[in-house]
Design a protein around this motif. Structure first.
Motif, PDB file in Angstrom:
ATOM      1  N   GLU A 242      -5.661   3.660  -8.538  1.00  0.00           N
ATOM      2  CA  GLU A 242      -5.670   2.204  -8.687  1.00  0.00           C
ATOM      3  C   GLU A 242      -4.264   1.674  -8.974  1.00  0.00           C
ATOM      4  N   GLN A 243      -3.481   2.430  -9.763  1.00  0.00           N
ATOM      5  CA  GLN A 243      -2.103   2.025 -10.018  1.00  0.00           C
ATOM      6  C   GLN A 243      -1.279   2.014  -8.729  1.00  0.00           C
ATOM      7  N   ILE A 244      -1.523   2.988  -7.859  1.00  0.00           N
ATOM      8  CA  ILE A 244      -0.818   3.031  -6.573  1.00  0.00           C
ATOM      9  C   ILE A 244      -1.210   1.824  -5.732  1.00  0.00           C
ATOM     10  N   TYR A 245      -2.500   1.506  -5.719  1.00  0.00           N
ATOM     11  CA  TYR A 245      -2.958   0.364  -4.936  1.00  0.00           C
ATOM     12  C   TYR A 245      -2.429  -0.957  -5.504  1.00  0.00           C
ATOM     13  N   ASP A 246      -2.254  -1.024  -6.824  1.00  0.00           N
ATOM     14  CA  ASP A 246      -1.653  -2.223  -7.417  1.00  0.00           C
ATOM     15  C   ASP A 246      -0.177  -2.336  -7.030  1.00  0.00           C
ATOM     16  N   LEU A 247       0.493  -1.187  -6.961  1.00  0.00           N
ATOM     17  CA  LEU A 247       1.910  -1.172  -6.597  1.00  0.00           C
ATOM     18  C   LEU A 247       2.095  -1.511  -5.121  1.00  0.00           C
ATOM     19  N   PHE A 248       1.229  -0.971  -4.279  1.00  0.00           N
ATOM     20  CA  PHE A 248       1.296  -1.185  -2.829  1.00  0.00           C
ATOM     21  C   PHE A 248      -0.050  -1.759  -2.352  1.00  0.00           C
ATOM     22  N   PRO A 249      -0.282  -3.065  -2.512  1.00  0.00           N
ATOM     23  CA  PRO A 249      -1.596  -3.645  -2.178  1.00  0.00           C
ATOM     24  C   PRO A 249      -2.035  -3.409  -0.738  1.00  0.00           C
ATOM     25  N   ILE A 250      -1.103  -3.322   0.192  1.00  0.00           N
ATOM     26  CA  ILE A 250      -1.475  -3.104   1.590  1.00  0.00           C
ATOM     27  C   ILE A 250      -2.196  -1.772   1.767  1.00  0.00           C
TER      28      ILE A 250
END
Length: 251
Positions: A132-140
C-alpha cells in the motif's frame, strides 16, 4: 556564499562520523583490468548521494562494487559500521541493501502486483502494508496493478522497478540511471519520488547521466573521472563550482 567544490583523491569523513554506507578507496574491475582506482563513495542515513561523470568514468562500476557484483583488489565496503566487503549481493540484500539496475529490472510477463510480490521474496511477514505504501508513492501502479509490467511506459516500468526494490524494506536503495530514456517530465516526477523515499530515512545512492538535475536533489555528489574521484562535495556546491560546470555540466 556557496563553498567551492573540493577536488580530492580521497574524500575524508571526520573521525567518529563514519557514513552509513561507504565504498572506501575501492580499486577493482572485471578480470585483470582495474576500472576503479582508489574510488570512494558514501551516503548517510536518509540522504541522497549521486555519482556523476562522463561516459566510461566508472560510475556504474562503482555502484556494482558497493553492491558486491565485482571483486575488489583493494578497499572495503561498510554498512552501518559492519565490513561487508566479502558478502555476496544476496547477503547484502538481507543486510538491507536494494539495487535497481538500469536495464532488465522488471519481470515483463508478470503483472505489476506480481512484480512487487517478487520484491518481498525474503520476507516472512505480512507485505500488504508495504505494498500500500508503494501504491501511495506511485498511484499509477495501483491503477495498473493487474496489467503486465511489460505493457507499461518506460517511466512506469521504472516505478515498478523502484517499488519492487522498496518491497524488501531496505535501509539503502541503489539506483543505476533511474531516469535513462524517460521524458523530462517523468524524470522530474521520479526525482520527486526519490526525495520522498529519502525522507522516510532510506539512504539513496544513485548513478545519473542527467548530472545537473541529479545534483540539484543531492545531499552529496561524487564526480568520477577514469574510475577515480575528481570532485566531491554537496550537490549545491558542485553545481556552483565553475570548473565542474564547465567540464561536466555544459557550462
Amino acid at each position: 556564499m556557496v563553498p567551492e567544490a573540493t577536488q580530492e583523491q580521497h574524500p575524508v569523513t571526520p573521525a567518529g562520523t563514519a557514513p552509513f554506507l561507504i565504498g572506501d578507496r575501492m580499486t577493482g574491475g572485471y578480470g585483470a583490468a582495474d576500472i576503479l582506482h582508489d574510488c570512494t563513495v558514501a551516503v548517510e542515513k536518509g540522504e541522497i548521494a549521486v555519482i556523476v561523470g562522463p561516459n566510461g568514468a566508472g560510475k556504474s562500476t562503482a555502484m556494482k562494487a558497493v553492491f558486491g557484483m565485482l571483486n575488489l583488489r583493494s578497499g572495503a565496503v561498510r554498512l552501518d559500521g559492519e565490513d561487508i566487503t566479502t558478502l555476496s549481493p544476496q547477503d547484502r540484500v538481507a543486510k538491507g541493501m536494494a539495487f535497481v539496475p538500469q536495464t532488465s529490472n522488471i519481470f515483463t510477463s508478470m503483472t505489476v502486483e506480481e512484480n512487487l510480490e517478487m520484491g518481498a521474496f525474503l520476507r516472512r511477514d505480512d507485505i500488504r502494508g508495504t505494498m500500500e505504501q508503494i501504491y501511495d508513492l506511485f498511484p499509477i501502479l495501483r491503477d495498473k496493478r493487474r496489467q503486465a509490467a511489460g505493457e507499461l511506459s518506460g517511466g512506469q516500468r521504472q516505478q515498478v522497478a523502484v517499488g519492487r526494490a522498496l518491497m524488501t524494506q531496505p535501509k539503502v536503495l541503489m539506483l543505476d540511471e533511474p531516469t535513462a530514456g524517460v521524458s523530462p517530465i517523468v524524470m522530474d516526477e521520479l526525482f520527486d519520488r526519490i526525495i520522498e523515499v529519502a525522507r522516510t530515512g532510506i539512504s539513496i545512492l544513485m548513478v545519473e547521466q542527467n548530472a545537473r538535475q541529479a545534483l540539484e536533489i543531492a545531499d552529496k555528489g561524487y564526480v568520477l573521472v577514469q574510475g577515480a574521484n575528481a570532485y566531491t562535495n554537496t550537490g549545491r556546491a558542485l553545481l556552483a563550482d565553475p570548473e565542474v560546470r564547465r567540464t561536466f555540466l555544459g557550462g
